[in-house]
Design a protein around this motif. Sequence first.
Motif: not given
Length: 147
Positions: A8, A13, A27-28, A50-52
């Motif tokens: 993701n 997040n 929610t995640m 998950q990372s931005n």
Amino acid sequence: MSSVLILNGPNLNLLGTRQPEVYGAVTMADIESLCSAHGQSLGLTVSFQQSNHEGALIDAVHAAKSVHSAIILNAGAYTHSSVALMDAISSVELPVVEVHLSNIHAREAFRHKSYIAPVAIGQICGFGARSYTLALDAVAGHLGLAQ
């Protein structure tokens, strides 16, 4: 047992609090729980990241090649902008299913273009959290685990 990475991207997040009118209240953590159970029922081990950050997503795609049988990817906004992520997917030669909670084709025009779709085996969008379980079904079928 085959292994699937659910990857993701940015802002995911914040699910459950970010624009619930678009993305819902799930929610995640809810999605991860749902996918773990569904994956197990299909004979799949499911891992989550998950990372931005675009580079971290690319690193995760590269690392998946030696660990996972497939990737389910919700690249978030990088779907519409990241040639680098598209190239990473092409380079690992793993089946990838593109996923979105909302129907990107019914939203703003800039969201209609996906750089992921041309290198994915398919795209599932618009079904909320169920988009992920539908993607697991697609992966299981692609890997020959489901009828």
